[in-house]
Structure formats: structure tokens, C-alpha cells
Design a protein around this motif. Structure first.
Motif, PDB file in Angstrom:
ATOM      1  N   LEU A  48       0.692   5.846   0.856  1.00  0.00           N
ATOM      2  CA  LEU A  48      -0.641   5.912   0.126  1.00  0.00           C
ATOM      3  C   LEU A  48      -0.844   5.163  -0.928  1.00  0.00           C
ATOM      4  O   LEU A  48      -2.139   4.765  -1.420  1.00  0.00           O
ATOM      5  CB  LEU A  48      -0.567   7.710   0.243  1.00  0.00           C
ATOM      6  N   LEU A  49       0.239   4.754  -1.564  1.00  0.00           N
ATOM      7  CA  LEU A  49      -0.195   4.105  -2.525  1.00  0.00           C
ATOM      8  C   LEU A  49      -0.836   2.922  -2.237  1.00  0.00           C
ATOM      9  O   LEU A  49      -1.358   2.309  -3.319  1.00  0.00           O
ATOM     10  CB  LEU A  49       1.141   3.666  -3.029  1.00  0.00           C
ATOM     11  N   PHE A  50      -0.546   2.266  -1.502  1.00  0.00           N
ATOM     12  CA  PHE A  50      -0.304   1.258  -0.719  1.00  0.00           C
ATOM     13  C   PHE A  50      -2.013   1.010  -0.367  1.00  0.00           C
ATOM     14  O   PHE A  50      -2.679   0.307  -0.439  1.00  0.00           O
ATOM     15  CB  PHE A  50       0.114   0.448   0.569  1.00  0.00           C
ATOM     16  N   LEU A  51      -2.548   2.293   0.724  1.00  0.00           N
ATOM     17  CA  LEU A  51      -3.375   2.284   1.059  1.00  0.00           C
ATOM     18  C   LEU A  51      -5.042   2.866   0.136  1.00  0.00           C
ATOM     19  O   LEU A  51      -6.243   2.386   0.425  1.00  0.00           O
ATOM     20  CB  LEU A  51      -3.769   3.393   2.394  1.00  0.00           C
ATOM     21  N   ALA A  52      -4.267   3.347  -0.833  1.00  0.00           N
ATOM     22  CA  ALA A  52      -5.710   4.174  -1.580  1.00  0.00           C
ATOM     23  C   ALA A  52      -6.670   2.869  -1.961  1.00  0.00           C
ATOM     24  O   ALA A  52      -7.510   2.701  -2.304  1.00  0.00           O
ATOM     25  CB  ALA A  52      -4.836   4.753  -2.944  1.00  0.00           C
ATOM     26  N   PRO A  53      -5.906   1.728  -2.433  1.00  0.00           N
ATOM     27  CA  PRO A  53      -6.696   0.960  -3.467  1.00  0.00           C
ATOM     28  C   PRO A  53      -7.531   0.089  -2.098  1.00  0.00           C
ATOM     29  O   PRO A  53      -8.633  -0.220  -2.744  1.00  0.00           O
ATOM     30  CB  PRO A  53      -5.794  -0.347  -3.936  1.00  0.00           C
ATOM     31  N   ILE A  54      -6.401   0.313  -0.528  1.00  0.00           N
ATOM     32  CA  ILE A  54      -7.883  -0.806  -0.474  1.00  0.00           C
ATOM     33  C   ILE A  54      -8.579   0.355   0.380  1.00  0.00           C
ATOM     34  O   ILE A  54     -10.004  -0.052   0.582  1.00  0.00           O
ATOM     35  CB  ILE A  54      -6.911  -0.702   1.620  1.00  0.00           C
ATOM     36  N   ILE A  55      -8.807   1.065   0.166  1.00  0.00           N
ATOM     37  CA  ILE A  55      -9.601   2.771   0.905  1.00  0.00           C
ATOM     38  C   ILE A  55     -10.858   2.408  -0.320  1.00  0.00           C
ATOM     39  O   ILE A  55     -12.010   2.521   0.348  1.00  0.00           O
ATOM     40  CB  ILE A  55      -8.823   3.658   1.153  1.00  0.00           C
TER      41      ILE A  55
END
Ligand SMILES: [Zn+2]
Length: 128
Positions: A48-55
Motif C-alpha cells: 500500500l505504501l508503494f501503491l499509494a503515491p502511484i494511485i
């Protein structure tokens, strides 16, 4: 390649792999202790920490694309860029504008009669 250099390379490789190995061992130990859920939740958290900025980045881009309006000033035909449902000022003629329904409109206070200036032909000016 001699045996010594091979050994050096191997130790170098191992030292660079050590943090990952430690992490793997920690996860393996936790998993063997019946704490697999902890590992899973940790992995989900990391994901989630990796995906959050991308999202967030793509969400922001999508929002900007649907809200950023690029149109021409109705007064001086200068290109103006602004966000939907906001007020702005034309950077060329200084006219107060606002964007509504993705269209740039003149900001004229209520009760003000909008008078269109009649263009004076340049020929008549030269004659006088
Ligand atoms: Zn303008």
C-alpha cells in the motif's frame, strides 16, 4: 579468476545480500511461529505504501485533466488556463474571468450591462 578473487566477490555479494537475507529469515521465523498473518499484513502495508503515491499521482493527473481548462479569453483571445469552477484573471488584458461548465466566461458583476465596443474602421480615422 583465482580462488581468492572468487572468494572476495562472494563475500562482497553476501554482504550486499545480508539485509535481504536477514529480512527473509525474520519473515521465515515469524511464519514458522504462526505469525504468518503478521507477515501478510506487513507485506500488504508495504504494498500500500508503494501503491499509494502511484494511485495519488494518477488520480491527481486524472483530476487535473478533467478540471484544467485551456481556452481563449473572450475579450482579447489570449490563451488562458485555469481550473474548473474557479476565478482567474487574464494575464494579457487583466479581465476578470471565471470558468463554469468548462467554459471561460467574463466575470461581470450582476446589474452591469455588458457593452460591446464597436470597432472603428481605421480608414475613417486616417481621413479626418
Ligand atoms: Zn484577455
Amino acid at each position: 579468476m583465482t580462488f581468492k578473487t572468487l572468494q572476495l566477490n562472494l563475500s562482497h555479494l553476501l554482504s550486499s545480500l545480508r539485509p535481504w537475507l536477514t529480512l527473509f529469515i525474520v519473515f521465515w521465523l515469524l511464519g514458522s511461529l504462526g505469525l504468518g498473518w503478521l507477515v501478510n499484513s506487513f507485506l500488504i502495508l508495504v504494498g500500500l505504501l508503494f501503491l499509494a503515491p502511484i494511485i495519488l499521482f494518477f488520480g491527481f493527473r486524472w483530476w487535473l485533466q478533467s478540471n484544467l481548462i485551456n481556452d481563449r479569453c473572450p475579450v482579447c483571445d489570449n490563451e488562458v488556463t485555469g481550473l474548473n469552477n474557479t476565478q482567474l484573471q487574464c494575464n494579457n488584458c487583466g479581465e476578470q474571468l471565471f470558468i463554469q461548465d468548462k467554459e471561460i466566461q467574463r466575470f461581470t458583476p450582476e446589474g452591469t450591462i455588458d457593452v460591446n465596443a464597436i470597432e472603428v474602421p481605421s480608414q475613417s480615422l486616417e481621413e479626418s
